[in-house]
Scaffold this motif. Structure first.
Motif, mmCIF file in Angstrom:
data_model
loop_
_atom_site.group_PDB
_atom_site.id
_atom_site.type_symbol
_atom_site.label_atom_id
_atom_site.label_comp_id
_atom_site.label_asym_id
_atom_site.label_seq_id
_atom_site.Cartn_x
_atom_site.Cartn_y
_atom_site.Cartn_z
ATOM 1 N N LYS A 167 0.816 -1.207 0.000
ATOM 2 C CA LYS A 167 0.000 0.000 0.000
ATOM 3 C C LYS A 167 0.857 1.268 0.000
ATOM 4 N N SER B 191 -10.553 2.596 -6.102
ATOM 5 C CA SER B 191 -9.154 2.200 -5.885
ATOM 6 C C SER B 191 -8.578 1.707 -7.206
ATOM 7 N N ARG C 93 -5.171 0.161 -8.977
ATOM 8 C CA ARG C 93 -3.852 -0.431 -8.742
ATOM 9 C C ARG C 93 -3.298 -0.957 -10.057
ATOM 10 N N SER D 107 -0.571 2.632 -6.736
ATOM 11 C CA SER D 107 -1.950 2.581 -6.256
ATOM 12 C C SER D 107 -2.410 3.978 -5.863
#
Length: 978
Positions: A217, A842, A844, A853
């Motif tokens: 992350k 989100s 990614r 990300s």
């Protein structure tokens, strides 16, 4: 459960367990358990001064009864009381009972949290470990909120024992996976990396697991771990099995830690520091060298541990894709496993070689194992291994071996498992087209496919062969001759009839000079199949017949007789009946010139891209792109066949060398036409001016609702759309929104189209439309670089209770986005009830090997579901007075942030969703609006009044609705626009 010894004085528990085991029937067991439960209940209620030993014993009995499958509804408080004991065994039983029986919503959580807090502050390592284990086992959000800030401090504290650090790392990992937003990133993140240098191997192993999860992350925060991980890996790899005696597993030093370190390194691109990179390469070479050494034990545990490290090493080598020597060595090592007696090793070797085949450095090395792979395809007993062998043949194929691989796949197709036949058919079709030098070979291959596995040849395949034959003059005569011969077989698949009908209808004149294939013979051959075919094929054959009348006038009378037959003119199927009537009339009324004009030969198809590769990728599922999308460009390939195939929803600029192999094949004219694609929505999507809205169809709401449905299965569009919604991950799987997310969201409160986000890599555009409680949003992801995005995955997340308030159905997008290309994602939205927070988007992907990300707020706010409402002045004021309760009104006085322009203000209010009511307010400079927020559960009326004061450069905004939270939320949203 802890071991019970005689020294514990737990004789009563041992006797109870013995009685249960000696019960002869289920009824006897239940009777004994009920008796014991009554005894324990009376002890807990009657004896207020019950000592710790007795509580421990009775709690243990309750735990045992629960593990037998019986419900326990008391004893929880006694277990909580055990937590305050200073005896380890009593505290251990209390924590064990809580970990197993107390759920995250229990009213006792606060008491439990206090006991845990006391144990964490006690500095007793044994008690601290018990408390940390309990937090990890329960893992509730309440516990996360209570201890997420304390656990990192314990983890990096200099005076923490090794066992405590190990437990703290694993506990923090558990909390982060459950609720990532609760774990604060701060100073401790820089210090936790240095745990990789800890002397205790257990601490290092736990820390690696934690850092691997965190760096996915927040990769930039943990970059310093690369050199430390390489250093630790180097020490393990170069050590003898005696050096790490406590962590040596069957003569393999620290195999679990080695695997975790190798996985951690796969989260980052190759090290930039030459010294670190050199040391890492040395480690990888050492692992490959050790794989060649004779095994030090014949036990399967030894080989499993050794091979686990080897395969993870090869995964890292493939991930870096920058060391030709290591890639070739990895390929040779995997080649040795292809004939290993262990099925799992053969499977893993084939799977890894599929990825190696896409590297320009190792492709030639992979090709040397072609005979072994072909043999595996023929002789393997396990279907999953045969499937991986087919995948590898597909991946290693190029112009030099295409004919060999395609012929072997065709040969295998005759006996292939039904589960993988369609996949084999698609791969053969792709390879035959991509590497065809002689297109007569391509035609032969596709016709062989239809002959061998006609039931598994999808429409995309035979559409494609018709396109290529139509576009290439040099193969039309050969195709007509070949398909004519194929139709003469007694048992002929229907797909062969379709291909034959189209080709003979267009190019049958090219073989009509041969008496064996004269026009009457061609017609007779096709018509002999007519009554055995489905309605769609009969419709195509009727189109072929009318084409024959134009090509071969001598067949006119015969064909008109067929069209005039009652079975056609009075056919129960309206499509066949209409074609027969129209074609008969056309052939009778039209002159020869008109007939020749109407039925002239089909023009060449546009050089579009076929959907065969897209269908194969969908069949393989997400994440299979690396094995299917061959990133190499064959040096010997020409412009017609070469190049990288775009992904299903990729929109890129056509080039003069565009590959025929693509994704939107136009069907032959006799096939049902595909409905218009949403691809035209790309026009002006990023312009700031008013963009053309996608058509909503008829005005009734039912029509709009029907538009939100996925394409019908029989529609050709259904072949291009993936009806399965993408998995909706929980908020714990994504990072927090970017700092400017709120500002970006505010830009879309009063508009539906524009650029949502843009940086040097990615541009995200939005087009949306809403009607009543339904909406549709198009998201456009543009790759601004020249490098392909890998593992591209945009997902929509519902924070909190939003999933019960807003339903969002998403369509998957391709996992790869080529440089300069754009992909489109469609979101269907339904407002179930009023909501205050927007969903999160989100995104990614991997760029140049590095994970990227970002999390944004999706521009879906409650005002999007406004339905403007016209009201007379009298009705407005009557309703305004009805909504006069203090909780129903929200008012805000604020300074203007933008120039006060009446037209701009009017446009913003209309964009907000309300209807502007003229001649209602006594002051003509004020703005009055009305609307209804439409949700599935209820409708909420809303009235607003905006009073601008140009002299003071101030506004007063008043909103009244029947629900207080909506009033306040709408007031905040709208006030930010002025």
């Amino acid at each position: 459960m802890p071991a019970v010894s005689k020294g514990d004085g737990m004789r009563g528990l041992a006797v109870f367990i013995s009685d249960i085991r000696n019960c002869k029937s289920k009824e006897a067991e239940i009777k004994r358990i009920n008796k014991e439960l009554a005894n324990i209940r009376s002890k807990f209620k009657g004896d207020k001064a019950l000592d710790g030993y007795s509580k421990k014993k009775y709690v243990c009995k309750l735990l045992f009864i629960f593990l037998l499958g019986h419900d326990i509804d008391f004893g929880h408080m006694e277990a909580v009381n055990l937590l305050s004991s200073n005896k380890y065994t009593e505290k251990q039983i209390g924590y064990l009972f809580i970990s197993v029986l107390v759920n995250s919503n229990s009213e006792l959580i606060r008491l439990i949290n206090n006991a845990i807090k006391n144990d964490l502050a006690s500095r007793n390592p044994t008690f601290m470990c018990l408390a940390l284990h309990c937090i990890a086992n329960v893992g509730s959000r309440e516990m996360g909120e209570a201890f997420a800030a304390d656990i990192p401090r314990i983890l990096v504290a200099g005076d923490s024992m090794d066992s405590v650090k190990q437990s703290a790392a694993l506990c923090l990992l558990r909390l982060y996976k459950a609720s990532p937003d609760l774990v604060p990133m701060g100073e401790w993140t820089a210090r936790v990396v240095h745990l990789l240098n800890d002397q205790h191997m257990g601490v290092v192993t736990a820390a690696v697991s934690l850092i691997t999860c965190l760096c996915k992350k927040n990769p930039d925060d943990f970059k310093t771990c690369i050199s430390l991980a390489v250093s630790r890996l180097s020490r393990i790899v170069s050590s003898a099995s005696t050096d790490l005696q406590d962590y040596t597993y069957y003569f393999v030093p620290a195999p679990w830690l080695s695997v975790k370190l190798l996985r951690l390194l796969q989260c980052y691109p190759p090290p930039e520091d030459a010294a670190v990179k050199g040391r890492l390469v040395e480690c990888l070479e050492t692992v490959l060298n050790k794989a060649q050494e004779p095994p030090k034990s014949k036990k399967v545990q030894h080989s499993n541990a050794k091979n686990a490290i080897l395969f993870e090493t090869i995964s890292l080598i493939i991930h870096y894709d920058s060391e030709p020597n290591l890639l070739v060595r990895a390929c040779n090592q995997l080649g040795q496993f292809l004939q290993h007696r262990e099925t799992n090793l053969r499977y893993l070797a084939l799977e890894s070689m599929c990825t190696l085949a896409s590297s320009e450095f190792s492709h030639e090395a992979v090709k040397t194992h072609i005979d072994t792979v072909i043999n595996a395809l023929k002789t393997e007993r396990d279907v999953s291994v045969r499937q991986r062998a087919a995948d590898l043949l597909y991946a290693m194929c190029d112009r030099s071996n295409a004919k060999q691989i395609v012929s072997e796949m065709l040969r295998y197709l005759e006996t292939a498992d039904y589960a993988i036949r369609e996949e084999i058919v698609l791969k053969v079709a792709i390879l035959a087209e991509k590497y065809a030098v002689d297109y007569s070979w391509y035609v032969d291959t596709i016709l062989n496919l239809i002959r061998i596995a006609g039931d598994y040849v999808s429409e995309e395949v035979w559409y494609r062969v018709l396109q290529i034959v139509t576009n290439r003059d040099d193969v039309q005569g050969y195709a007509a001759k070949t398909v004519f011969e194929a139709l003469q077989a007694p048992a002929c698949h229907e797909n062969m009839v379709k291909v034959g009908g189209y080709i003979l209808g267009e190019f049958g004149n090219l073989i009509a000079g041969d008496p064996r294939s004269s026009p009457p013979v061609q017609f007779s051959l096709l018509h002999s199949k007519f009554h055995l075919c489905s309605v769609a094929t009969r419709a195509l054959l009727l189109s072929t017949y009318i084409k024959f009348i134009n090509l071969f006038p001598e067949t006119k009378a015969t064909i008109q007789g067929v069209l005039r037959a009652g079975s056609q003119l009075r056919n129960a199927d309206v499509e066949l009946q209409q074609r027969a009537v129209e074609y008969l009339t056309l052939s009778s009324v039209a002159s020869t010139d008109v007939l020749a004009t109407v039925l002239e030969e089909m023009p060449p198809f546009p050089e579009r891209e076929s959907s065969i590769l897209a269908k194969l990728k969908r069949k393989k599922g997400p994440g299979a792109g690396s094995a299917l999308d061959d990133g190499r460009r064959d040096p010997s390939s020409n412009d017609i066949n070469g190049g990288v195939e775009p992904t299903p929803s990729t929109v890129s600029t056509p080039s003069p060398s565009a590959d025929l192999l693509g994704l939107r094949a136009a069907p032959p004219p006799a096939a049902p036409p595909a409905p218009a694609s949403a691809g035209n929505l790309l026009v002006d999507v990023f312009s700031d001016g008013p963009a053309a809205q996608p058509s909503l169809g008829p005005t009734p709401e039912e029509a709009f609702l029907s538009e939100l449905e996925p394409p019908a299965p029989e529609s050709p569009m259904a072949l291009l759309a993936d009806p399965a919604p993408a998995a909706d991950p929980g908020p714990e799987d994504i990072g927090p929104p970017i700092p400017e997310a709120e500002e970006l969201l505010n830009k879309f409160v009063c508009k539906n189209n524009g650029v949502l986000f843009e940086n040097q890599l990615l541009q995200i555009g939005v087009k949306s439309e809403f009607r009543q409680n339904l909406g549709r949003m198009y998201l456009f992801y543009g790759n601004k670089t020249s490098v392909q995005f890998q593992n591209f995955s945009p997902t929509v997340v519902h924070p909190g209770d939003l999933q019960t308030q807003l339903a969002v159905q998403t369509k998957r997008v391709a996992a790869q986005v080529d440089g300069g290309a754009q992909v489109q994602q469609v979101l269907n939205i339904e407002c179930l009830r009023d909501f205050l927070m927007p969903p999160l988007l989100s995104v990614r992907f991997r760029y140049g090997g590095a994970p990227q990300s970002l999390t944004l707020k999706l521009p879906v706010t409650i005002n999007k579901f406004f339905q403007p409402t016209e009201m007379a002045a009298q009705d407005f004021f009557q309703r305004w007075k009805q909504l006069s309760l203090p909780l129903q009104e929200a008012q805000k006085i604020f300074k203007a942030n933008h120039p006060m322009d009446a037209e701009v203000t009017k446009a913003k209010l209309l964009g907000f969703g309300s209807a502007l009511l003229d001649n209602v307010d006594p002051n003509p400079e004020n703005f009055v609006g009305a609307g209804i927020i439409q949700t599935k559960a209820l409708q909420v009326g809303c009235l607003l009044r905006l009073e601008p004061n140009a002299q003071a450069q101030m506004y007063r905004l008043t909103l009244r609705t029947s629900k207080e939270p909506i009033s306040r939320h709408l007031c905040e949203l709208l006030a930010q626009q002025f």
